[in-house]
Design a protein around this motif. Structure first.
Motif, mmCIF file in Angstrom:
data_model
loop_
_atom_site.group_PDB
_atom_site.id
_atom_site.type_symbol
_atom_site.label_atom_id
_atom_site.label_comp_id
_atom_site.label_asym_id
_atom_site.label_seq_id
_atom_site.Cartn_x
_atom_site.Cartn_y
_atom_site.Cartn_z
ATOM 1 N N LEU A 61 0.864 -1.172 0.000
ATOM 2 C CA LEU A 61 0.000 0.000 0.000
ATOM 3 C C LEU A 61 0.904 1.226 0.000
ATOM 4 O O LEU A 61 1.826 1.322 0.817
ATOM 5 N N GLY A 63 1.163 5.592 -0.267
ATOM 6 C CA GLY A 63 0.441 6.843 -0.093
ATOM 7 C C GLY A 63 1.336 8.040 -0.308
ATOM 8 O O GLY A 63 2.514 8.025 0.049
ATOM 9 N N GLU A 69 -2.884 10.978 -3.088
ATOM 10 C CA GLU A 69 -3.020 9.834 -3.983
ATOM 11 C C GLU A 69 -2.585 8.549 -3.280
ATOM 12 O O GLU A 69 -1.619 8.529 -2.509
ATOM 13 N N THR A 70 -3.312 7.477 -3.579
ATOM 14 C CA THR A 70 -3.060 6.187 -2.946
ATOM 15 C C THR A 70 -3.008 5.105 -4.018
ATOM 16 O O THR A 70 -3.797 5.131 -4.961
ATOM 17 N N ARG A 71 -2.099 4.166 -3.866
ATOM 18 C CA ARG A 71 -1.955 3.084 -4.829
ATOM 19 C C ARG A 71 -1.776 1.749 -4.103
ATOM 20 O O ARG A 71 -1.320 1.707 -2.954
ATOM 21 N N ARG A 85 -8.427 8.484 -2.990
ATOM 22 C CA ARG A 85 -7.414 9.294 -2.351
ATOM 23 C C ARG A 85 -7.579 9.303 -0.828
ATOM 24 O O ARG A 85 -8.665 9.066 -0.315
ATOM 25 N N SER A 86 -6.476 9.578 -0.138
ATOM 26 C CA SER A 86 -6.475 9.715 1.321
ATOM 27 C C SER A 86 -5.915 11.093 1.676
ATOM 28 O O SER A 86 -4.794 11.223 2.177
ATOM 29 N N LEU A 92 0.900 5.722 7.774
ATOM 30 C CA LEU A 92 0.241 4.524 7.265
ATOM 31 C C LEU A 92 0.762 3.334 8.053
ATOM 32 O O LEU A 92 1.973 3.122 8.154
ATOM 33 N N PHE A 101 -4.760 4.512 7.186
ATOM 34 C CA PHE A 101 -4.223 5.811 6.791
ATOM 35 C C PHE A 101 -4.593 6.826 7.876
ATOM 36 O O PHE A 101 -5.761 7.188 8.018
#
Length: 412
Positions: A61, A63, A69-71, A85-86, A92, A101
């Protein structure tokens, strides 16, 4: 997304781990005397909506606090997936499945869709779709600790609430159960109970063992001055203290607390206050000031101070593996823990090191599993996969489209 491979494929991370599904009877089957798993309409290990695999299904994960943006980087397929998004997240954490998050007004909970179930003599690995769970009402400084039964949110003011893990697994937060009283540290689920510290004004903190409703059921004779940091190992719960650590262990229903002292006077700035380790390992690492790393062997009850260069991040897989340290030269360094000898070093991998200068920001981290380590490069927008058992060889490099300042690994 580009994947630059130094090897054509990642060797199975846990080839030595064989799933004993056919011989793995559940407790209910044993009690009822029912037939083998093959005759059951729901085979042992079955999880609705998930696929079982023969090896760990690790995902990262990622961030970017700046953009929100989060992937999700799937380490099996090498693919990167966009998720919601966070915004505002500054930290994290994970419990091996869920990503948390942390923001100033709440904690976003994300089911990574990769996890492991440990049955002691064998394990089950699962993969499923990533999904949103919800946002925990929490302020700055709230910590999250979990086990297969519950997730506990401990706030900075000493209050704590318990969430049912079954609810999170179904994609909902459920209704939390507040614990009575206040605590001097995180409330840590362990062995079907909750391990924590309590303290009266001006007195050292003392270990308390609670049931899941918050009722005290044991109070091992142990004190912990200036508690900072905790970790769950196969040996028990480690709690960091001013003079070393406490190891809280359960054996046959009885809880004991063992002191693991440094054995010397350690200045406050050089104490171990934030532990990192491979889940399932009993070897913990923590910075020991600017130019050294503490390695705590919870099984042996010993501390080792390894002298290094200026430390940015450190971790180890334990059990004979090297200590892996990111130093301010941007390179990874390997050290033999018993002797302190440097055993390897990479070329500089990170050109810029956030979190180490006046600009601040989250410092890079090193995540470790049984065969690989992962290092995030926020400024370079990439993640390195390291074979720490092969002279710190860079096995794969993942380029991503965000600054991955925040990173955790799930599926272990």
């Amino acid at each position: 997304m580009l994947v630059r491979n130094n090897v054509t494929s990642l060797a199975p991370a846990l080839a030595a781990v064989i799933l004993l599904t056919a011989g793995c009877g559940s407790g209910d089957e044993a009690k009822s005397g029912s037939g083998p798993a093959s005759s059951s309409p729901t085979p042992h290990g079955y999880v609705e909506g998930a696929t079982e695999a023969a090896e760990q299904q690790s995902r990262l994960l990622l961030g970017d606090p700046g953009s929100g943006e989060t992937r999700v980087l799937d380490l099996i397929t090498g693919k990167v997936h966009d998720i919601a998004r966070s915004p505002g997240a500054t930290a994290l954490t994970t419990d091996g499945r869920f990503g948390y998050f942390h923001g100033p007004d709440g904690i976003r909970v994300l089911d990574s869709g990769a996890w492991m179930v440990d049955h002691g003599d064998h394990v089950h690995y699962y993969r499923a779709k990533t999904k949103e769970v919800g946002e925990l009402p929490a302020g700055t400084g709230t910590s999250i600790r979990s086990d297969p039964g519950v997730t506990v949110a401990s706030s900075a003011d000493g209050k704590a609430s318990v969430y049912r893990r079954a609810d999170l697994e179904k994609g909902a937060l459920g209704t939390p159960s507040p614990l009575p009283g206040t605590f001097a540290g995180a409330v840590v689920p362990y062995a079907g109970h909750l391990v924590t510290l309590t303290a009266e004004s001006g007195a050292p903190a003392k270990v308390a063992v609670l049931d899941r409703s918050g009722k005290r059921v044991a109070a091992p004779e142990a004190e912990c001055e200036q508690p900072r940091g905790d970790a769950v190992t196969r040996r028990g719960v480690v709690l960091g203290c001013a003079d070393g650590a406490l190891l809280v262990h359960q054996d046959d229903g009885a809880f004991t607390a063992e002191k693991i002292p440094y054995g010397e006077d350690v200045p406050k700035a050089e104490r171990a206050v934030e532990f990192r380790h491979r889940p399932g390992s009993s070897t913990l690492t923590a910075p020991a000031g600017k130019d050294a790393v503490w390695v705590l062997d919870a099984g042996e009850g010993t501390w080792t101070r390894v002298k290094t260069g200026p430390v940015v991040a450190a971790n180890t897989a334990g059990e004979g593996s090297p200590l892996v340290v990111l130093e301010t030269d941007g390179a990874l360094h390997g050290y033999d823990i018993p002797t302190g000898k440097e055993t390897g070093v990479t070329d500089p991998l990170l050109k810029e090191l956030p979190g180490t200068g006046a600009g601040g920001g989250a410092a890079p981290v090193i995540e470790v599993d049984r065969s690989r380590a992962y290092l995030n490069d926020p400024e370079g927008k990439r993640v390195y996969e390291i074979d720490y058992n092969d002279d710190l060889r860079v096995a794969r490099t993942f380029d991503v489209d965000v600054r991955p300042s925040l990173m955790v690994e799930t599926g272990r």
